[in-house]
Design a protein around this motif. Structure first.
Motif, short mmCIF file in Angstrom:
data_model
loop_
_atom_site.label_atom_id
_atom_site.label_comp_id
_atom_site.label_asym_id
_atom_site.label_seq_id
_atom_site.Cartn_x
_atom_site.Cartn_y
_atom_site.Cartn_z
N GLN A 88 -14.65 0.01 87.19
CA GLN A 88 -14.18 -0.10 85.81
C GLN A 88 -13.06 0.90 85.51
N TRP A 89 -13.15 2.11 86.01
CA TRP A 89 -12.15 3.12 85.66
C TRP A 89 -10.81 2.82 86.32
N ASP A 90 -10.81 2.20 87.50
CA ASP A 90 -9.54 1.81 88.12
C ASP A 90 -8.87 0.71 87.28
N ALA A 91 -9.65 -0.27 86.87
CA ALA A 91 -9.11 -1.35 86.03
C ALA A 91 -8.64 -0.79 84.68
N LEU A 92 -9.41 0.14 84.12
CA LEU A 92 -9.04 0.73 82.84
C LEU A 92 -7.72 1.50 82.95
N LEU A 93 -7.53 2.25 84.02
CA LEU A 93 -6.28 2.98 84.19
C LEU A 93 -5.11 2.01 84.35
N LEU A 94 -5.32 0.90 85.04
CA LEU A 94 -4.26 -0.10 85.18
C LEU A 94 -3.94 -0.75 83.83
N GLU A 95 -4.97 -1.04 83.03
CA GLU A 95 -4.74 -1.64 81.71
C GLU A 95 -4.00 -0.68 80.78
N VAL A 96 -4.48 0.55 80.71
CA VAL A 96 -3.85 1.54 79.84
C VAL A 96 -2.45 1.87 80.35
N GLY A 97 -2.28 1.92 81.66
CA GLY A 97 -0.96 2.18 82.23
C GLY A 97 0.04 1.09 81.88
N ALA A 98 -0.40 -0.17 81.92
CA ALA A 98 0.48 -1.27 81.55
C ALA A 98 0.87 -1.17 80.08
N ALA A 99 -0.08 -0.82 79.23
CA ALA A 99 0.22 -0.65 77.80
C ALA A 99 1.14 0.56 77.60
N VAL A 126 -4.25 12.90 88.85
CA VAL A 126 -5.59 13.11 89.43
C VAL A 126 -6.03 11.88 90.21
N ALA A 127 -5.76 10.68 89.69
CA ALA A 127 -6.15 9.45 90.38
C ALA A 127 -5.42 9.33 91.72
N PHE A 128 -4.12 9.61 91.73
CA PHE A 128 -3.37 9.56 92.98
C PHE A 128 -3.87 10.61 93.97
N ALA A 129 -4.14 11.82 93.48
CA ALA A 129 -4.65 12.88 94.35
C ALA A 129 -6.01 12.48 94.94
N SER A 130 -6.85 11.87 94.14
CA SER A 130 -8.15 11.40 94.61
C SER A 130 -7.97 10.34 95.69
N PHE A 131 -7.05 9.40 95.47
CA PHE A 131 -6.77 8.36 96.46
C PHE A 131 -6.30 9.00 97.77
N TYR A 132 -5.42 10.00 97.65
CA TYR A 132 -4.89 10.68 98.83
C TYR A 132 -6.01 11.32 99.65
N VAL A 133 -6.90 12.02 98.97
CA VAL A 133 -7.98 12.73 99.66
C VAL A 133 -8.96 11.75 100.33
N GLN A 134 -9.21 10.62 99.70
CA GLN A 134 -10.19 9.67 100.21
C GLN A 134 -9.61 8.64 101.19
N TYR A 135 -8.31 8.51 101.24
CA TYR A 135 -7.69 7.40 101.96
C TYR A 135 -8.12 7.31 103.43
N ALA A 169 6.83 3.30 87.10
CA ALA A 169 6.71 3.83 88.46
C ALA A 169 5.27 4.23 88.76
N LEU A 170 4.63 4.94 87.82
CA LEU A 170 3.22 5.33 88.02
C LEU A 170 2.32 4.10 88.11
N GLN A 171 2.57 3.13 87.24
CA GLN A 171 1.76 1.91 87.22
C GLN A 171 1.88 1.13 88.53
N LEU A 172 3.11 0.91 88.98
CA LEU A 172 3.30 0.15 90.22
C LEU A 172 2.75 0.89 91.43
N GLY A 173 2.90 2.19 91.45
CA GLY A 173 2.34 2.99 92.54
C GLY A 173 0.82 2.90 92.58
N TYR A 174 0.20 3.05 91.43
CA TYR A 174 -1.27 3.00 91.40
C TYR A 174 -1.78 1.59 91.68
N LEU A 175 -1.09 0.58 91.18
CA LEU A 175 -1.45 -0.80 91.49
C LEU A 175 -1.38 -1.05 92.99
N SER A 176 -0.37 -0.49 93.62
CA SER A 176 -0.22 -0.63 95.07
C SER A 176 -1.41 -0.01 95.80
#
Length: 190
Positions: free
Chosen positions: A132-143, A21-30, A113-120
């Protein structure tokens, strides 16, 4: 170990769906936000981030030292910044969806792969992706990279996921604590 495996699997599949969903949102807004004709074009911003004397640096050096984004490889890949980000976003949405429906194993490599893509994506998002939610997804993704089984081999690893589970609990604790502090600071009556 084994009795936690179904819960771990459900958590990781749910997280993969959040990534999709986060990637799809990025795609739509880019295009409107960061595209070449957007409010804050990513290509112009990236050009402004390169230090003098580093114009000819390798994409890997720029990734590691300047801004962690795959956009540094755009010339090497033969595409524009916009094409690369749309591709990463679309690929991330598709890959996250495939992991979430069990078409791809929930392995550490999948979450890396998901983490590095979203970080990019977030790294070039400037003001629009500093919430906050972008940082939270990156933190949870790293874990999750640590929490997921290497190459999907959860059965053999037993309780080696305990440190990663505690890291996820700490992230949840931090989120709740910070939310409570914000509520106290705002003097909200509820």
């Amino acid at each position: 170990g084994r009795r936690m495996a179904p819960m771990r699997e459900a958590f990781l599949r749910g997280l993969a769906l959040v990534y999709a969903v986060a990637f799809a949102s990025f795609y739509v807004q880019y295009d409107g936000l960061l595209g070449h004709d957007g409010l804050l074009p990513a290509d112009a911003w990236l050009a402004s981030q390169v230090p003098p004397g580093a114009r000819d640096a390798s994409p890997l050096a720029l990734y590691a030292r300047v801004v962690p984004t795959f956009a540094w490889a755009r010339a090497w890949l033969g595409c524009s910044t916009d094409q690369l980000h749309r591709g990463v976003a679309l690929g991330g949405a598709l890959f996250g969806a495939l992991v979430s429906v069990a078409a791809v194993p929930t392995s550490s490599l999948a979450f890396l792969a998901l983490q590095l893509g979203y970080l990019s994506c977030v790294s070039v998002g400037q003001t629009f992706f500093s919430f906050q939610w972008d940082a939270l997804l990156l933190e949870v993704g790293a874990a999750a990279v640590l929490y997921a089984a290497p190459l999907g081999r959860a059965a053999r690893l037993g309780s080696s996921f305990a440190p990663a589970a505690w890291l996820l609990r700490f992230i949840l604790f931090k989120l709740m604590l910070m939310a409570g502090l914000v509520k106290l600071q705002s003097r909200c009556a509820t």
